[in-house]
Design an enzyme around this catalytic site. Structure first.
Site, PDB file in Angstrom:
ATOM      1  CG  HIS A  92      -2.129  -0.842   1.097  1.00 16.27           C
ATOM      2  ND1 HIS A  92      -3.255  -0.464   0.397  1.00 16.27           N
ATOM      3  CD2 HIS A  92      -2.391  -2.088   1.554  1.00 16.27           C
ATOM      4  CE1 HIS A  92      -4.148  -1.422   0.449  1.00 16.27           C
ATOM      5  NE2 HIS A  92      -3.652  -2.423   1.142  1.00 16.27           N
ATOM      6  CE  LYS A  99     -14.169   5.939  -0.049  1.00 20.06           C
ATOM      7  NZ  LYS A  99     -13.395   6.048   1.200  1.00 20.06           N
ATOM      8  CE  LYS A 133      -2.489  10.472   2.345  1.00 21.09           C
ATOM      9  NZ  LYS A 133      -3.063   9.756   1.207  1.00 21.09           N
ATOM     10  CB  THR A 157     -10.428   4.643  -1.854  1.00 23.20           C
ATOM     11  OG1 THR A 157     -10.156   5.021  -0.502  1.00 23.20           O
ATOM     12  CG2 THR A 157      -9.705   3.352  -2.175  1.00 23.20           C
ATOM     13  CE  LYS A 182      -6.292  13.465  -0.714  1.00 21.03           C
ATOM     14  NZ  LYS A 182      -6.588  12.147  -1.241  1.00 21.03           N
ATOM     15  NE  ARG A 183      -3.582   8.795   8.686  1.00 17.02           N
ATOM     16  CZ  ARG A 183      -3.503   8.866  10.011  1.00 17.02           C
ATOM     17  NH1 ARG A 183      -4.530   9.253  10.703  1.00 17.02           N
ATOM     18  NH2 ARG A 183      -2.396   8.543  10.636  1.00 17.02           N
TER      19      ARG A 183
END
Length: 834
Positions: free
Chosen positions: A367, A670, A564, A666, A558-559
């Site tokens: 992952h 969505k 990111k 993911t 998100k985290r």
């Protein structure tokens, strides 16, 4: 005279057949009243809203139980191959609404609750999110369960919710959990510490400390197919050897402390998603889950019939034909040496045969490509905590290196790179290498990620066994992430193409010929606006911020992590703010920027990013010159139930990680399914989203993977100061952050953050700033043409069919687990068994 019944015939009366279902409103009301009075022991004079929620939850759970039992009966009688999805995280969210949707009960329950003078939505809000994970890895595991309905395992008790972030205990079990069933009769011992003794009779692990693992089962229903599978979670319990003598001699406190230490194993889950902390408690958690699970797997393998505990299988030759174990990242990697320990030490299977069985049984999903996220446990910790497993890992590694040396004689550097044991000042065990060696299949979770896995992360292993490596692009379940969270959009789609897309998401392509249909454009835009109005009311109530529902809802959830690139978003927000301040009379597209997520408790830089977002919001949101043209909100305690509110309301989805760093994502899927347009880099699943919908229907910008690699090569170093000096708006934004404009009470608050951006930013924020700001200008331009914007929205929705977890799991089943997915519907519990 009737013939007397035998004991066996009498027992057949104990059956799920004939039990009342919940097919009508009257039955729901009756069952609700029964649970309020007899389960909760309350009447309407003292019952709280939470009591009403619990009564409804028990009512819906009743409808699950018959199907749950029937499903297990079917499995034990037919003896199919069982798939065990091992994950340290299952980020479940709420269960009530999801269960009602999957069982087709939502309308009956809504009407029954209305007739009782209650509001179903208010009761749904009483449910706590099940705190069994942190981020995307845990959500993926749940989408996998929703599509595959395979048994899963995880620490049961609450993790720590991650606000500058202050962690608070997320005690989601404080009011009990109506969905779980404790199974104390299946409690199992898990061993730690001790010593290893070798003798002629074999190897024994002696003088260990024992912790008991008690299973808690949660039913996971399929969508309208009468199948209910099990998520099994484990809770740590101290052995019941506490003696009154300890109290009498003054050792009571020490005895209680020992008990608490044992039960701490499942009390708090270390937030280990994209951030590795080598803590002994975390290693204990990982082994605890694995050891309990494998004992359970082998017990089930040996038993042939439902309810039978007597072992009937003694040969393990067929084990890989009956059992598949999927390792969700490296967290359950200890399943490999633990299965070897059981087979060799306990079941007395020959080493080579045991290794063959283990490899054929286990498969590994990678992952992350980030070095800091890969687990590397100190050998010294293993030696103390799991001494027998260390011996087994050494033996596995030696055989592996002998094999590599035979194929590549004299290549010492290759042996070093491929070893499970990393030499150095602190010898470490590379758990990813152990997973690759001990599995028959290794997969990434998006095509670009799988290529990086093959040609960079595990390059040497790919050269050794190329057939082992696969891609399985992630997916999401459309039942939760469309039907449940966005019923207005789901209804709009159903009116055009029917309900088939809920179980075959590729049918959304039927919307493509309707992209220019005026009625569909109007209806999709209306649903989005209704969702925005509803979420605006939520923001005002929960955060005290009044936002303009007509503004663009620009969402980045998100985290919190440097890769990111929430910082890139922050720099754009500051740039917009400066432009408004510079020329207040100019026309600006109003935006509400929402950033949300959690940071690992030990990750200082991530916490500073949260602090920066909230500090920018404090200045921007209270500046009268800006007014309603720009708002910045940090969504605290981002969780599944909050995602179910914000995703349907979003106009713009930010997926802006540095190319080559996001495995898949993911959240991007969505947002796409729910009618948000994506601004993003060519990273993770964004690449495949652009292929499906057409790059012209997303806002793609920035460096590609090959550009990032070129900047990383020796002699071509990324120079952040070059961009800082060349781009005036970037320099102004960075200087404001640096000199305390956004932190007037503590001007040097963000000194570390700015120093990182200028001097050692691995994720090249400044390199993409110019392209990002230009791309955001294109977003503004299109948003001013609502009709064209909505056309792109419809095209994105129509092209999101690939990103269903149903498709993902079908590929896992056929390519990795060796089973053929079946559309056969399970037998309803009211019908007689064959």
């Amino acid at each position: 005279m009737a013939k007397p019944l035998t004991d066996g015939e009498r027992r057949k009366q104990i059956s799920v057949r004939g039990l009342a279902g919940l097919g009508d409103v009257a039955e729901v009301r009756k069952s609700f009243n029964r649970h309020l009075h007899f389960t909760l022991v309350k009447d309407r004079n003292v019952a709280t809203r939470r009591d009403y929620y619990l009564a409804l939850a028990h009512t819906v759970r009743d409808h699950l139980v018959g199907r749950w039992i029937r499903t297990q009966q079917h499995y034990y009688e037919r003896d199919p191959k069982r798939i065990y999805y091992l994950s340290l995280e299952f980020y479940m969210g709420r269960t009530l609404q999801n269960t009602m949707v999957n069982l087709g009960l939502q309308n009956a329950c809504d009407e029954a609750i209305y007739q009782l003078g209650l509001d179903l939505e208010e009761l749904e809000e009483m449910e706590e999110d099940a705190g069994l994970g942190n981020g995307g890895l845990g959500r993926l595991a749940v989408c996998t369960l929703g599509s595959a309905l395979s048994p899963g395992l995880s620490p049961r008790d609450p993790p720590v919710a991650a606000a500058l972030q202050v962690e608070e205990a997320d005690d989601w079990l404080r009011y009990g959990n109506p969905w779980e069933k404790a199974r104390p009769e299946y409690t199992l011992p898990v061993h730690f510490y001790g010593r290893v003794e070798h003798s002629a009779e074999g190897v024994r692990w002696l003088d260990t400390q024992v912790v008991l693992a008690m299973p808690y089962d949660t039913p996971v229903p399929g969508y309208k197919n009468d199948t209910v599978n099990t998520m099994r979670l484990w809770s740590a319990k101290a052995p019941n050897d506490f003696k009154l003598h300890d109290f009498n001699v003054g050792g009571y406190i020490e005895a209680v402390l020992d008990r608490n230490l044992a039960e701490n194993i499942s009390r708090v889950l270390y937030p280990n998603d994209n951030f590795f902390e080598g803590k002994e408690l975390r290693l204990k958690q990982e082994y605890f889950v694995v050891a309990a699970t494998l004992q359970d797997v082998i017990r089930r393998f040996k038993s042939a019939k439902f309810g039978c505990r007597d072992p009937v299988r003694t040969s393990f030759d067929t084990f890989p034909d009956k059992v598949a174990i999927q390792l969700n990242d490296t967290h359950p990697a200890l399943a490999i040496p633990e299965l070897m320990r059981i087979l060799v030490d306990v079941e007395k299977v020959d080493w080579d045969k045991a290794w063959d069985i283990t490899k054929k049984t286990c498969a590994y999903t990678n992952h992350t490509v980030l070095p800091e996220a890969l687990e590397r446990w100190p050998v010294s910790m293993f030696e103390k905590l799991l001494p027998r497993h260390l011996e087994i890992i050494y033996a596995i590694n030696q055989r592996h290196l002998d094999h590599v040396a035979a194929l590549f004689p004299g290549d010492v550097d290759r042996l070093r790179r491929m070893s499970v044991i990393e030499e150095g000042d602190c010898k470490r065990i590379n758990m990813a290498h152990l997973c690759v060696i001990g599995s028959h299949a290794v997969n990434g979770v998006a095509r670009i990620h799988s290529e990086i896995v093959k040609h960079s992360v595990f390059k040497d292993f790919y050269e050794l066994e190329p057939e082992k490596f696969q891609n399985k692009t992630n997916g999401i379940t459309p039942r939760r992430w469309l039907l449940l969270c966005n019923p207005g959009l789901a209804d709009t789609i159903m009116e055009r193409i029917g309900e088939g897309f809920l179980t075959d998401l590729s049918q959304l392509r039927k919307l493509l010929p309707l992209v220019n249909d005026e009625a569909l454009i109007r209806d999709v835009a209306q649903v989005k606006q209704e969702n925005k109005v509803k979420f605006s009311a939520f923001l005002e109530k929960e955060y005290g911020v009044k936002v303009n529902p007509a503004s663009m809802f620009d969402v980045h959830v998100k985290r919190i992590h440097e890769y990111k690139r929430q910082l890139l978003n922050c720099l754009h927000v500051v740039t917009l703010y400066n432009r408004i301040k510079k020329d207040p009379g100019q026309a600006f597209v109003p935006r509400t920027v929402m950033i949300g997520g959690k940071a690992a408790p030990g990750y200082h830089m991530a916490k500073m990013i949260i602090k920066l977002v909230t500090s920018i919001g404090d200045i921007v949101n209270h500046d009268p010159v800006v007014g309603g043209r720009l708002k910045v909100i940090f969504l605290e305690n981002y969780r599944v139930s909050l995602a179910e509110k914000v995703i349907p309301a979003a106009d713009l989805s930010q997926q802006i990680s540095t190319a080559g760093t996001e495995a898949s994502g993911t959240g991007n899927m969505k947002f796409m399914l729910n009618g948000a347009l994506t601004i993003g880099t060519m990273d993770g699943a964004n690449v495949e989203m652009a292929e499906e919908a057409g790059a012209e229907n997303l806002f793609i910008f920035g460096l590609r993977v090959e550009d990032v690699e070129a900047l990383d090569r020796k002699g071509c170093v990324y120079n952040a100061r070059e961009y800082y000096e060349r781009l005036p708006e970037l320099r102004q934004a960075v200087d404001q952050i640096s000199n305390g404009f956004f932190s007037p009470r503590k001007p040097d608050c963000f000194k570390d953050l700015v120093d990182m951006l200028l001097n050692h930013d691995r994720f090249k924020v400044f390199a993409d700033y110019e392209a990002y700001v230009a791309c955001q200008a294109r977003v503004d331009q299109l948003y001013q043409d609502p009709k064209e914007w909505t056309k792109k929205v419809i095209r994105n929705i129509a092209c999101s069919g690939k990103f269903s977890s149903d498709r993902t799991i079908t590929e896992y089943a056929r390519d990795i687990w060796g089973v053929e997915p079946s559309a056969q519907q399970a037998q309803a519990p009211s019908l007689p068994r064959d």
